[in-house]
Design a protein around this motif. Structure first.
Motif, PDB file in Angstrom:
ATOM      1  N   HIS A  38      33.554  29.969  -9.782  1.00  0.00           N
ATOM      2  CA  HIS A  38      34.697  30.881  -9.799  1.00  0.00           C
ATOM      3  C   HIS A  38      35.972  30.040  -9.663  1.00  0.00           C
ATOM      4  O   HIS A  38      35.910  28.830  -9.469  1.00  0.00           O
ATOM      5  CB  HIS A  38      34.592  31.889  -8.656  1.00  0.00           C
ATOM      6  CG  HIS A  38      34.460  31.235  -7.312  1.00  0.00           C
ATOM      7  ND1 HIS A  38      33.237  31.058  -6.693  1.00  0.00           N
ATOM      8  CD2 HIS A  38      35.375  30.673  -6.484  1.00  0.00           C
ATOM      9  CE1 HIS A  38      33.412  30.434  -5.539  1.00  0.00           C
ATOM     10  NE2 HIS A  38      34.704  30.192  -5.391  1.00  0.00           N
ATOM     11  N   ARG A  39      37.096  30.704  -9.775  1.00  0.00           N
ATOM     12  CA  ARG A  39      38.356  29.964  -9.585  1.00  0.00           C
ATOM     13  C   ARG A  39      39.344  30.851  -8.842  1.00  0.00           C
ATOM     14  O   ARG A  39      39.327  32.084  -8.980  1.00  0.00           O
ATOM     15  CB  ARG A  39      38.946  29.519 -10.923  1.00  0.00           C
ATOM     16  CG  ARG A  39      39.326  30.645 -11.835  1.00  0.00           C
ATOM     17  CD  ARG A  39      40.019  30.155 -13.102  1.00  0.00           C
ATOM     18  NE  ARG A  39      40.093  31.217 -14.086  1.00  0.00           N
ATOM     19  CZ  ARG A  39      40.983  32.199 -14.060  1.00  0.00           C
ATOM     20  NH1 ARG A  39      41.887  32.240 -13.099  1.00  0.00           N
ATOM     21  NH2 ARG A  39      40.980  33.138 -14.988  1.00  0.00           N
ATOM     22  N   ALA A  45      30.084  26.673  -6.274  1.00  0.00           N
ATOM     23  CA  ALA A  45      30.736  26.246  -5.033  1.00  0.00           C
ATOM     24  C   ALA A  45      29.712  26.150  -3.897  1.00  0.00           C
ATOM     25  O   ALA A  45      28.701  26.877  -3.899  1.00  0.00           O
ATOM     26  CB  ALA A  45      31.835  27.239  -4.662  1.00  0.00           C
ATOM     27  N   PRO A  46      29.964  25.260  -2.911  1.00  0.00           N
ATOM     28  CA  PRO A  46      29.013  25.118  -1.794  1.00  0.00           C
ATOM     29  C   PRO A  46      28.708  26.444  -1.089  1.00  0.00           C
ATOM     30  O   PRO A  46      27.555  26.691  -0.723  1.00  0.00           O
ATOM     31  CB  PRO A  46      29.732  24.139  -0.860  1.00  0.00           C
ATOM     32  CG  PRO A  46      30.615  23.343  -1.769  1.00  0.00           C
ATOM     33  CD  PRO A  46      31.061  24.289  -2.842  1.00  0.00           C
ATOM     34  N   LEU A  79      24.868  31.018  -0.020  1.00  0.00           N
ATOM     35  CA  LEU A  79      24.438  32.424  -0.142  1.00  0.00           C
ATOM     36  C   LEU A  79      23.117  32.541  -0.896  1.00  0.00           C
ATOM     37  O   LEU A  79      22.264  33.378  -0.560  1.00  0.00           O
ATOM     38  CB  LEU A  79      25.522  33.240  -0.852  1.00  0.00           C
ATOM     39  CG  LEU A  79      26.835  33.438  -0.094  1.00  0.00           C
ATOM     40  CD1 LEU A  79      27.830  34.191  -0.976  1.00  0.00           C
ATOM     41  CD2 LEU A  79      26.603  34.192   1.213  1.00  0.00           C
ATOM     42  N   ALA A  80      22.956  31.686  -1.901  1.00  0.00           N
ATOM     43  CA  ALA A  80      21.692  31.722  -2.655  1.00  0.00           C
ATOM     44  C   ALA A  80      20.527  31.364  -1.732  1.00  0.00           C
ATOM     45  O   ALA A  80      19.471  32.021  -1.755  1.00  0.00           O
ATOM     46  CB  ALA A  80      21.771  30.769  -3.846  1.00  0.00           C
ATOM     47  N   ALA A  81      20.731  30.315  -0.925  1.00  0.00           N
ATOM     48  CA  ALA A  81      19.662  29.909  -0.006  1.00  0.00           C
ATOM     49  C   ALA A  81      19.376  31.025   0.996  1.00  0.00           C
ATOM     50  O   ALA A  81      18.212  31.296   1.333  1.00  0.00           O
ATOM     51  CB  ALA A  81      20.068  28.622   0.708  1.00  0.00           C
ATOM     52  N   VAL A 138      19.445  21.581  -8.331  1.00  0.00           N
ATOM     53  CA  VAL A 138      19.773  22.016  -6.970  1.00  0.00           C
ATOM     54  C   VAL A 138      19.118  23.376  -6.709  1.00  0.00           C
ATOM     55  O   VAL A 138      18.549  23.627  -5.635  1.00  0.00           O
ATOM     56  CB  VAL A 138      21.298  22.106  -6.779  1.00  0.00           C
ATOM     57  CG1 VAL A 138      21.634  22.560  -5.356  1.00  0.00           C
ATOM     58  CG2 VAL A 138      21.948  20.760  -7.076  1.00  0.00           C
ATOM     59  N   ALA A 139      19.214  24.256  -7.710  1.00  0.00           N
ATOM     60  CA  ALA A 139      18.573  25.569  -7.569  1.00  0.00           C
ATOM     61  C   ALA A 139      17.066  25.418  -7.420  1.00  0.00           C
ATOM     62  O   ALA A 139      16.426  26.124  -6.621  1.00  0.00           O
ATOM     63  CB  ALA A 139      18.906  26.443  -8.773  1.00  0.00           C
ATOM     64  N   ALA A 140      16.502  24.483  -8.186  1.00  0.00           N
ATOM     65  CA  ALA A 140      15.051  24.259  -8.076  1.00  0.00           C
ATOM     66  C   ALA A 140      14.695  23.807  -6.664  1.00  0.00           C
ATOM     67  O   ALA A 140      13.644  24.198  -6.123  1.00  0.00           O
ATOM     68  CB  ALA A 140      14.614  23.232  -9.110  1.00  0.00           C
TER      69      ALA A 140
END
Lengths: 293, 240
Positions: free
Chosen positions: A225-226, A243-244, A249-251, A282-284
């Motif tokens: 996002h920006r 973004a970190p 949030l994904a984790a 990273v998602a993996a």
């Protein structure tokens, strides 16, 4: 259809990438490129870009679909609207599903059709609405109609919010949960949308993630996002790396849901496919952690 | 324009949509700053997506006008002819009308035809594939045009102008001083734009109306091999 549809794809999906047209052309032009792609990589495309009669673009998608699982992500069904996409549009989506054999099919919780001085305007964006009981009944009817027409389960994506339009009867997580319960649809949770919305509305993004009905989540989106300097809003622009805070949030969501397909979206300022593959790793890693947990 | 101080209808989705649509169309301005900002984001997203679709579908018109002028015309077009179909890859059917109606473009009279040509390129790109099985030809039957085939007669050297703006093209020393008949077709996954002799238009019209080959003059039929070689016709085999 009431809660009886299997929400798991026929193959187990890990981390995937939103496949945009320049990368599709790259993949289609070089069959050998697949050799460098990680096992289990899947792609998601915007369905409307391929809802055509024929031609090289559709042929390229079908070629990729023979080697990788494909998810069809619609941007035009207007599932929360008083007027949905025309029946012809739904038939085209059905035909595309028949040709591609997607592992997932999804669209957005939004309305899109506006009366215009020169006719109907199908707004290419996802417009907000008050989460009233009437809106829920409307969305349930719309989603059920599409699932019946497609003969398959839909995943519904939570929207980004740029202001609190007020007059809600229920919070978003309750609306999504009720929609999933009533229709058997799954949820596509875009955690970037949650991050953006939380910032713009002054809410706690982690709390929002914790309220989601985890068992209904069938896919997770991550994206960049920006900030808009003038308004101070965060814009769901898909034009930057994740973004970190969004990774966090994904984790957090994966810790509640267990492994779910995670899709990296990038629509603008598109980097080379290799860069997206690195970001998808990273998602993996998050999925591996969720699996181990 | 009066500020809209309401917070929107509460229970009816239809009334809410009508209220929000007025804000989106600029027919009313929300008094509350957060809502004003949110409406601006959605309106901008919608405008940008439609304008980018036009830029993608009309690259030669874009190149001819430059970024600034094209952006202004695209915006004008979106306001007059907003997308009706969520498939933005097929947006812009009426772009030539916007260009033709723009008095500022009087010095570039070929621009509207260029937009018509580029629209035919778009439709050719997404047209159905021709049938796999060759069609058996007889003099009593017509030779069907391939689904992707289109054409455009123009008073301007429209094919030469289009070709000069393709990636890697060599800019010609001069352009023809006459109009050109553009043939648009798809062969080997590529959309091709080629110039045909003006009298080939009779053949294209005849094939469009499925006129039997036996009913066509020899002079008109002389253009048939060129059409077949360009991929403008469905695959066929003769019966001798």
């Amino acid at each position: 259809m009431h809660g009886t549809l299997d929400h798991r794809p026929s193959v187990r999906l890990g981390a995937g990438i939103g496949l945009r047209l320049p990368h599709l052309a790259e993949l289609a032009a070089n069959d050998g490129a697949s050799a460098a792609l990680p096992d289990g990589l899947w792609f998601e495309v915007h369905a409307e870009n391929f809802m055509v009669d024929g031609g090289p673009r559709l042929a390229a998608l079908l070629a990729v679909a023979r080697r990788h699982p494909i998810s069809l992500h619609g941007v035009g069904l207007a599932l929360a609207g008083t007027r949905m996409a025309p029946a012809a549009h739904v038939r085209r989506l059905r035909r595309l599903c028949d040709r591609v054999g997607p592992v997932l099919v999804s669209d957005h919780l939004a309305w899109q059709l506006v009366d215009h001085a020169h006719g109907r305007w199908h707004v290419p964006d996802f417009l907000p609405f008050p989460r009233t009981k009437a809106a829920l009944a409307l969305a349930i009817a719309n989603v059920a109609r599409i699932q019946d027409a497609l003969g398959r389960r839909l995943l519904i994506e939570n929207p980004s919010h740029y202001a609190d339009i007020g007059n809600h009867d229920m919070p978003e997580h309750a609306f999504l949960g009720a929609l999933a319960q009533a229709t058997g649809c799954g949820l596509l949770i875009d955690v970037n949308n949650i991050h953006v919305s939380a910032h713009n509305l002054g809410l706690d993004a982690g709390w929002l993630v914790d309220q989601l009905p985890a068992c209904a989540v069938g896919e997770i989106h991550i994206a960049g996002h920006r900030p808009d300097a003038e308004s101070g809003l965060l814009i769901d622009s898909h034009d930057a790396p994740v973004a970190p805070d969004v990774w966090g949030l994904a984790a957090r969501l994966l810790a509640r849901t267990g492994p779910r397909p995670v899709l990296l979206e990038r629509d603008a300022d598109l980097p080379p496919l290799a860069d997206l593959l690195l970001e998808a790793r990273v998602a993996a890693g998050l999925l591996d952690a969720a699996d181990a947990g | 324009m009066p500020a809209d101080t309401s917070t929107g209808p509460t229970q009816s989705p239809a009334r809410f949509e009508a209220w929000y649509a007025r804000l989106l169309l600029g027919e009313a301005v929300p008094a509350a700053l957060p809502l004003r900002r949110a409406v601006a984001v959605h309106a901008n997203n919608a405008m940008v997506a439609a304008c980018e679709a036009l830029a993608g579908n009309f690259p030669v018109v874009h190149a001819m006008l430059g970024d600034t002028a094209f952006a202004a015309l695209a915006r004008r077009h979106v306001l007059a002819h907003p997308p009706r179909d969520p498939r933005l890859c097929l947006y812009g059917a009426n772009f030539a009308i916007t260009l033709a109606g723009c008095a500022d473009l009087a010095a570039w009279p070929w621009l509207a035809d260029m937009a018509r040509l580029e629209w035919r390129v778009v439709t050719a790109l997404f047209a159905a594939d021709p049938p796999d099985r060759p069609r058996r030809l007889t003099p009593r039957r017509s030779w069907p045009l391939a689904p992707a085939t289109g054409w455009l007669p123009s008073d301007w050297p429209i094919v030469s102008l289009w070709q000069a703006h393709q990636p890697g093209a060599v800019w010609p020393d001069d352009f023809p001083r006459h109009g050109e008949l553009a043939l648009i077709c798809r062969r080997d996954s590529q959309v091709l734009v080629t110039a045909l002799p003006a009298d080939a238009l009779s053949l294209l019209d005849a094939l469009h109306w499925r006129t039997a080959l036996a009913a066509l003059d020899a002079a008109i039929l002389a253009h048939l091999p060129a059409l077949a070689a360009a991929g403008a016709l469905v695959p066929a085999i003769g019966d001798g």
